[in-house]
Enzyme design. Structure first.
Site: not given
Ligand code: XLS
Ligand code: CA
Ligand code: CA
Length: 437
Positions: A102, A105
């Site tokens: 993501h 992340d």
């Protein structure tokens, strides 16, 4: 150069089923040919950045429980760089060909939207260098449109256009980042795209908003020349009570309704299938039948727990049945098998991350071998051929071609009388499957 996983000295290698080395593959022999392709080509394993690198071991009842060397830097961007370095050390030592992330992340949110975008851009450059150095590739990217409180009432489905626009702007950068890193797919999981109560919700409008959101994404991908496959990941509940992307059938119907069908395939997760009251293989079969099997998240749930536990796969029946569907549908194309899995909270050492992935890879490699053996033997196919053989006559064929009628069926019955009751032989077939496991 800092070493983040000193306990794993070398690359994890295949040593065969007889090996007692816990840091070796017993079944995943990446160059081994199975039905005309190598194991590596069939399975296309990916590591999930969020669970493996970012999970801190916290849960609703307890504080973060793992300390990772890559979390030591106090500056968020230094921490992001250390995390990315650790990630690529992990991928390389595991010999995993792919990873997934993501946007949040890879890089932290900044003080403003602009600052968040700058952070992402810097981290994409960093990851790109590491991809080049190691040869590890990006299976898919995605945007986290569910963790931040601004997405409390959804992203694309939010009643406030301001939040919709924010999500759209964020996705724009996540798609661009995925393109920049050569991502082969882009995933949409609608974490907050659902509702808790109809007392405050316009269901139809929210679904129309979601469709509009996807159309914007399709247009943007075209505009920048992103050719990766768009994937929607169904999930029936958690975090919201009613999620709009309930299961494979629901998503396919949504795509058809809103003129999006040609632009998307499905990313199916084992644990989401079971939460929807289906088997994993059912969801794979539904997608396969529609030619829409795009990619797979291969974590499992726990039958005694009613939520998304994201555990590493260890069940040979489940992986064999999943690989049967994958092989029968002709593979997963540009998709892969992503370990959207986390080690249990008490498994608090970094080496446990290796044990989880090694076990998952071996379990799928065995599942592949079992499925291939079943297909090559032909036992299930022969059984099905015989079972459906009454459809071979000329009347059944004309019914299938739209040339039949109720009157012709009546004539057939008047001639043939009562049909014979036949066994489905489930127990016999289950015994047959056991002989392959
Ligand atoms: C959560 C989902 C999520 C998606 C990516 O349950 O599985 O991790 O795969 O956003
Ligand atoms: Ca997932
Ligand atoms: Ca999940």
């Amino acid at each position: 150069m800092t070493v983040y996983f000193p306990e794993v000295k070398d690359t994890v290698l295949y040593e065969g089923p007889g090996s007692k080395n816990p840091l070796a593959f017993k079944w995943y022999d990446r160059k081994k040919e199975v039905m005309g392709k190598t194991m590596e080509q069939h399975l296309r394993f990916a590591v999930a950045y969020w669970h493996t690198l970012k999970n801190d071991g916290g849960d609703p009842f307890g504080a973060p429980a793992v300390s990772r060397k890559w979390n030591e830097p106090s500056d968020p961007m230094d921490r992001a760089r250390a995390t990315c370095d650790a990630a690529f050390e992990f991928f390389t030592k595991l010999s995993a060909p792919y990873y997934c992330f993501h946007d949040r992340d890879l890089s932290p949110e900044g003080d403003s939207f602009k600052a968040s975008c700058d952070n992402l851009e810097k981290m994409v450059a960093h990851a790109k260098t590491l991809q080049k150095e190691t040869g590890v590739k990006l299976l898919w990217g995605t945007a986290n449109l569910f963790s931040h409180p601004r997405y409390l009432h959804g992203a694309g489905t939010n009643p406030d256009f301001h939040v919709f626009a924010y999500a759209a702007a964020q996705v724009k950068h996540a798609i661009a980042a995925t393109k920049e890193l050569g991502g082969e797919n882009y995933v949409f999981w609608g974490g907050r795209e659902g509702y808790e109560t109809l007392l405050n919700t316009r269901l139809k409008q929210e679904q129309e908003q979601m469709a509009a959101f996807f159309h914007l994404c399709v247009d943007y991908a075209k505009e920048i020349g992103f050719t990766g496959q768009f994937l929607i990941e169904p999930k029936p509940k958690e975090p919201t009570k009613h999620q709009y992307d309930f299961d494979a059938s629901t998503v396919l119907n949504f795509l058809r309704t809103y003129d999006l069908y040609d632009h998307f395939k499905l990313n199916l997760e084992a644990n989401h299938a079971t939460l929807a009251g289906h088997t994993f293989e059912h969801e794979l079969a539904v997608a396969g039948a529609a030619g829409k099997l795009g990619s797979i998240d291969v974590n499992r749930g726990d039958l005694l727990l009613g939520w998304d536990t994201d555990q590493f796969p260890t069940d040979l029946y489940s992986t064999a049945f999943a690989m049967l569907e994958v092989l029968q549908t002709g593979g997963i194309g540009s998709g892969g098998l992503n370990f959207d899995s986390k080690v249990r909270r008490p498994s608090c050492d970094s080496v446990d991350l290796f044990y989880g992935h090694i076990g998952g890879m071996d379990t799928f490699a065995r599942g592949l071998l079992i499925a291939a053996a079943i297909i090559e033997d032909g036992v299930l196919e022969q059984f099905k051929q015989e079972r459906y053989s009454p459809w071979q006559g000329s009347l059944p064929q004309s019914v299938m071609d739209g040339q039949g009628s109720l009157a012709l069926c009546e004539k057939f019955v008047l001639e043939k009388g009562e049909p014979t009751v036949k066994s489905g032989r489930q127990e016999y077939l289950e015994n047959v499957i056991n002989s392959f496991i």
